[in-house]
Design an enzyme around this catalytic site. Structure first.
Site, PDB file in Angstrom:
ATOM      1  CG  ASP A   1      -8.838   2.818  -0.890  1.00 39.15           C
ATOM      2  OD1 ASP A   1      -8.513   1.631  -1.040  1.00 39.15           O
ATOM      3  OD2 ASP A   1      -8.184   3.612  -0.189  1.00 39.15           O
TER       4      ASP A   1
ATOM      5  CG  ASP B   1      -2.228   0.736   0.984  1.00 40.64           C
ATOM      6  OD1 ASP B   1      -2.330   1.471  -0.019  1.00 40.64           O
ATOM      7  OD2 ASP B   1      -3.154   0.580   1.805  1.00 40.64           O
TER       8      ASP B   1
END
Length: 708
Positions: free
Chosen positions: A532, A465
């Site tokens: 997301d 990430d």
């Protein structure tokens, strides 16, 4: 004027060399090559305010560059193109190299000041796009400072238009970046962009766009195209670069120039000192021309990405389970093993532990040391042994490029290992800083704490990430932009190091979802997070957008399931996952048998899509609103090859009436999922009017006896 012609599969490349030695090239589909409207030999007419059409054709250039000691053009402030540095380049030589399935065309341009540019087009057999590479060479006795260097430059757009104005005939296609709203396609005419021709053109003007920093798709994706609406031609390009980049559609005279590369000194604070005898290569670009539509243009580019990404590809397209939307940053060993018991035997290979597993961490806080929290995971090694024994590949989340508040390595004692801008440590938000990947001490630290940890606990899947943007640049180079380039090259090198040391590992690229979904990162990872948008209703819309920008085999899509989901809601989420890599999450241990039957049917359907997802061309049908967050209408994503067609339909709010999709002759349904909304009639599929917030999918295969 001299011309040099090359046929590369379905593409005709014509290099134009003026009597003065200025060099450019024209790309056209081979079938269009004889339809050029421009008279290359025509001289530009003198400016005359009363003349409606003042001919101001300029040959353009194979590359655009600017050296600090040279004069800029009259477009200063709008563009750094057309400078003295470009004007000084003259054709020196050109040759063609053929080796097995590859053809390279190498062109050398030289300046009297003893700098050269080597431009290379590389074509791979079977492809409709080519690689474009530009290398600057300093053969002088002194240092030279580059402030702009293009990766690609497509000139003379459109060579098929007869008049100099090209009024209402050309358009620029782009794809917007935005957190959880990725990939929105826009098209604007040159008039809307302010690029129509004035009565004469003393001042070059440009529509310059891109993204600044290490989130390379925060503003735009590095893929764009210029359309000739009359001739249905698209010139498209994509950049392979994980730092600040730019593209420009500019005008200097009658024709338009479409170029791109590193964000220049004006946009990205970039300059690069090239010492005598040194070379500098701009990032590689992919370029293409197609006759068709924007989908055809984009698929031409992503097919070339397929070649670049092959080294990190995996066998099959296994289903992923990521526990993030179940624990929301609070995973434990007990929960992970419970998840494994629930999904065992259900066709899921990867079980991924997301944020919150490490010592002192609180999801986004306390990260940097990457030590296992033994209160949450008392025996992670044994846990992973059990997971592998049950047929899973265990995965783990890290954000190893940063440190965050609460971690020991975030403190001032470690400032020498963190990125700085103008001497001050760079913070993103109130609690995130960045490791300096040009510092060997940092690489050594991460070798131990990241690669060493992955090996020690036998992880086979790594989710990387990256939840913040460095911004304009950093101090580890002769300019802020060059510092950023070096930093992000170091990051890329570390990804390569991980794969080299753990060859079987599967790496996922994530940056708060899809904030660095660009070709260089896609080339060193097996897949990328699409967004997301974990549970939002717009997931199918975003997943469809990204068909133009990412290979479906690399595009990981969330399908979060909840205990209160109806059969229709489960189908809606699962069907979105059919547009890429299916990633489950959510309340899996609280679902009923009936709910699991719906999910299992979806997984079974998905397992039959491997070939079409790996080898196909995607287009979007139906009518959907421009508003992503609350979509309206009906969306049908069609992915097809010669033998198979996948159609995935989603009904949003206010769905449209029945519509049809052309499919060609001889296709029959082989499998279905979700709502029964499809009817095959000869060479088309009829999509019935859908209910709101429902989905259906069908896979068709060719019956060669019928088509034959």
């Amino acid at each position: 004027m001299q011309t040099y012609d090359y046929t590369l599969g379905e593409t005709q490349i014509t290099y134009l060399v003026t009597d003065e030695g200025r060099t450019s090239f024209v790309m056209l589909p081979a079938g269009q090559a004889g339809k050029l409207a421009v008279n290359w030999e025509s001289a530009s007419a003198a400016a005359d305010a009363a003349n409606e059409y003042n001919k101001e054709w300029k040959s353009g250039s194979l590359v655009q560059l600017h050296l600090r000691h040279h004069k800029r053009s009259l477009g200063n402030g709008s563009t750094m193109k057309y400078s003295e540095s470009t004007d000084r380049l003259r054709f020196e030589k050109q040759w063609e190299e053929k080796k097995e399935s590859q053809t390279r065309i190498v062109t050398v341009l030289a300046s009297p000041e003893n700098y050269k540019v080597i431009h290379t087009l590389t074509w791979m057999q079977g492809q409709t796009a080519v690689f474009s590479e530009t290398e600057f060479v300093n053969e002088s006795d002194g240092a030279m400072v580059l402030e702009m260097l293009s990766s690609f430059c497509l000139e003379n757009l459109s060579p098929c238009q007869k008049d100099s104005d090209q009024t209402d005939k050309l358009a620029l296609h782009r794809f917007r970046g935005s957190w959880a709203l990725e990939g929105m396609h826009t098209a604007q005419s040159i008039e809307e962009l302010g690029l129509q021709k004035a009565w004469c053109s003393p001042f070059p003007k440009s529509e310059k766009f891109g993204s600044v920093g290490s989130w390379t798709t925060q503003t735009y994706f590095p893929t764009a195209a210029v359309e000739d609406r009359d001739h249905h031609l698209f010139w498209a390009a994509a950049l392979e670069y994980n730092a600040s980049w730019q593209m420009e559609l500019s005008r200097d005279g009658d024709t338009l120039s479409f170029s791109g590369g590193i964000a220049d000194e004006e946009k990205g604070a970039w300059s690069k000192t090239v010492q005598p005898g040194e070379r500098f290569c701009a990032p590689r670009a992919y370029v293409t021309v197609v006759k068709g539509d924007i989908y055809d243009a984009c698929q031409s580019l992503t097919r070339l990405e397929n070649i670049a990404a092959d080294a990190y590809a995996e066998e099959g397209l296994p289903v992923i389970f990521n526990e993030y939307c179940a624990s929301w940053g609070n995973p434990t060993q007990e929960k992970v093993l419970q998840f494994a018991r629930t999904i065992k035997g259900k066709g899921i290979r990867y079980l991924v532990i997301d944020a919150g597993w490490s010592k002192d961490s609180n999801e986004q806080l306390g990260n940097g040391e990457w030590l296992v929290d033994t209160n949450r995971f008392p025996d992670m090694k044994e846990m992973n042994r059990k997971l592998r024994a049950d047929g899973f590949i265990p995965g783990i989340w890290l954000e190893f490029e940063v440190t965050t508040m609460g971690s020991r390595v975030y403190e001032r004692d470690y400032d020498s290992m963190h990125l700085k801008r103008n001497g001050v440590v760079i913070h993103n938000g109130p609690y995130r800083t960045y490791w300096d990947f040009t510092n060997p001490e940092v690489v050594g630290y991460l070798q131990k704490h990241v690669i060493g940890m992955l090996k020690e606990y036998d992880f086979g899947y790594l989710k990387v990430d990256y939840n913040g943007n460095i911004g304009l640049g950093c101090d580890c180079g002769e300019s802020l932009g060059e510092g950023l380039r070096r930093q992000m090259q170091g990051v890329l090198d570390f990804f390569i190091r991980i794969k080299k040391e753990i060859p079987d590992i599967i790496i996922e690229n994530c940056a708060s979802g899809g904030n660095r979904t660009e070709p260089s990162m896609l080339a060193v990872t097996a897949m990328t997070s699409f967004s997301d948008a974990h549970e939002a209703r717009e997931i199918p819309y975003i997943a469809a957008n990204l068909q133009n920008l990412v290979l479906p085999r690399q595009n990981q899509i969330w399908a979060v399931v909840r205990k209160d989901h109806t059969k229709e809601r489960l189908e809606y989420g699962l069907a979105a996952g059919f547009l890429g890599r299916l990633c489950l999450s959510g309340d899996i241990e609280q679902l009923s048998q009936e709910q699991w039957e719906t999910i299992s049917d979806g997984i079974r359907f998905y397992q039959g899509l491997e070939h079409i997802l790996k080898n196909g061309v995607s287009k979007i049908f139906g009518k959907r609103s421009a508003y992503i967050r609350h979509p309206k209408g009906t969306q049908a994503v069609v992915r097809a090859n010669d033998q198979e067609i996948l159609i995935v339909c989603h009904g949003f709010e206010e769905t449209e009436d029945e519509f049809s999709i052309p499919i060609g002759k001889g296709f029959e349904p082989a499998d279905r999922y979700g709502r029964d909304i499809f009817r095959v009639e000869e060479e088309r599929v009829i999509v019935k009017k859908m209910e709101e917030w429902t989905a259906g999918a069908v896979r068709l295969v060719k019956n060669n006896e019928i088509s034959g």
